[in-house]
Enzyme design. Sequence first.
Site: not given
Ligand SMILES: Cc1cc2nc3c(=O)[nH]c(=O)nc-3n(C[C@H](O)[C@H](O)[C@H](O)COP(=O)(O)OP(=O)(O)OC[C@H]3O[C@@H](n4cnc5c(N)ncnc54)[C@H](O)[C@@H]3O)c2cc1C
Length: 622
Positions: A443
């Site tokens: 989220e």
């Molecule tokens: C168990 C699980 C359930 C999930 N369920 C859903 C779901 O139902 N539907 C769905 O759509 N998604 C879902 N997700 C996805 C989840 O919302 C994302 O993993 C999350 O939004 C982060 O995206 P990412 O993993 O690609 O990390 P990234 O976006 O690559 O982020 C990695 C790190 O970089 C930081 N970062 C990235 N961009 C910035 C910025 N602009 N400024 C500062 N920091 C930044 C982040 O805060 C984080 O610390 C789920 C994930 C998991 C693990």
Amino acid sequence: MSNGLVNTRDQQFVLFEQLGIEKLFATEKFKDFSKDDVLMMQNEAEKMAINVILPTYTEGDKEGCHLKDGNVSIPKSYKDAFAKFKEGGWMCPTKSPDVGGQGMPVVMATAYLELFSAANIAFCMYGGLTIGAAGLIEKFGTEEQKNKYMYKMFSGEWGGTMCLTEPGAGSDVGALKTTAKRLPDGTFSISGTKCFISAGDHDLTPNIIHPVLARIEGDPPGTGGISIFIVPKYKVKEDGSLGKLNDVHTGNVEHKMGIKGNATCTLNFGDDGKCIGELLGKEKEGMKVMFHMMNEARLEVGMQGLGHGTAAYEHAVQYAKERIQSVPVWEMKNPDAKSVAIIQHPDVRRDLMWMKSYVEGIRAMNYFAAYCMDMAESSSSKEDHDKWHGFVELLTPLCKAFSSDRGFDVCNKAIDVYGGYGFCQEYPVEQYLRDCKIAAIYEGTNGIQSLDLVGRKLGQRKGANMMAMMGLIGATIAKAKAIEDLKKYAVKLEEAFNCVVELTMTLAGLGKSANFLVPILYASPFLDIFGDLLMGYFLMDAASIAEEKLGAIYQEAGAEESKGKQRGLIRTNADVAYYAGKVASAKFFATEILPTIKGRCEVIKAGDKIALEIADESFTII
Ligand SMILES: Cc1cc2nc3c(=O)[nH]c(=O)nc-3n(C[C@H](O)[C@H](O)[C@H](O)COP(=O)(O)OP(=O)(O)OC[C@H]3O[C@@H](n4cnc5c(N)ncnc54)[C@H](O)[C@@H]3O)c2cc1C
């Protein structure tokens, strides 16, 4: 009144004594509810949590979810529990009776959600996501879409998800690659891969309805070009029966550190060019539509942090009362001294006090946010609506991020209280820690929440939401300063309050300066500081109420002047023990945590940029 998961007495305190939710029952919208209803349903929710959901907790973790021959199976015990959950009327209690709900205030449902979240969030997510997705169709769908999908989702007959994330588009949703191609009949051909989709596929319901973010061919890049589509797993025929598979295939089920009972799936849409989606709402307004679900979901994720924190705390207290280990430190030299329960050791007591005060503060903050939603919905003027809605806007990133981070910390401390046993699977606290971690990530990560707070929420309505919150805190400080027993602690709250106000003004002034990156760099520590100030406020507010109640009880018992008699009452009168505990939480927090705010504010105000200036190469030695 602890059931090992949630202190239901404290729930009642926040609902009735602190927030006074009876005020809602005087409004037209909630006139059919009463305090008796709240208590009766709390009792039912407790039974559902303890007798039905909790037994699935450890079992679901061990069994997990599996993909075999293209089909996903989830823990077997979830099926019976889900049937009972639906039968009990818990699918969508806040929704209108027209769609199968009970029209209940959100704050009531929030208290019950705490019980369910403490019992097993991996299980709760199947229903929660379904209702969130159905809510999108309710608000933005056509009559036809409502008839086709929504009712079956609200009843729990079909499941629902939210499909935003893609391998190359996590925090940056605007980078998504999923496409939607117009078809002559007005529907769209969907093509792309979504990953990490919670409850993405399972054998709990015969159909799953996916709201999918995608870009219509030719639409602009970024979030402004995104639309949202209803994509059912199985196509739905005119008569409502299920047709063929809609070219939605599960590519993977993740192996995760926690919430193992919830199937986190990679979903491939349109591998064979046959995936059909219906536009939901207007073209290019996909993010606006999805935010409707995400804002609610963020508050629910905050409740997941609370749910784990409270369960871990209740377990830790119980364990600390039973585990006998070591003689008291003041009897070290006495060879005849007996070992005592670890709750007698100062370090353990301090940990428990830390956990207790955060759990109570987080509970009050989340319930308050829910209560504000109800007040906004039931208010008769635009001015009132905007004020209450403003609190919700301001508090959403705090409820989500602060509750999940501190909830996790509470789980961590619970493991410390258990010692080596806490690290082992015979006891549930290690699972609480593993399951809780995800709340900080999905989220919108907590890092993204802090940017939302600093970049958007503080300045919303020209700062009126923030000023209104500060007004509440100021009033509580004044009230508590007038109570002799709380006075010196209220002064600590006041000092922290002044520091945060000053820091907020400093950050606001940096927007157009050469130091404009400072608020972004320090957004997370700022959220933590603000969260601690709110904890101090909610706890002090509770303590001033508890002091009044204690005063009345002491007066009736003729114990006003005698500390000895008051201590005696703690052992014989559950209300006295409870209220004295509330006062202790506020005093502890004001003494241990609030004074740190000053130094933490100074750090941000100094605006050091070492973390920005260090070269990427210097982070590690190659
Ligand atoms: C168990 C699980 C359930 C999930 N369920 C859903 C779901 O139902 N539907 C769905 O759509 N998604 C879902 N997700 C996805 C989840 O919302 C994302 O993993 C999350 O939004 C982060 O995206 P990412 O993993 O690609 O990390 P990234 O976006 O690559 O982020 C990695 C790190 O970089 C930081 N970062 C990235 N961009 C910035 C910025 N602009 N400024 C500062 N920091 C930044 C982040 O805060 C984080 O610390 C789920 C994930 C998991 C693990």
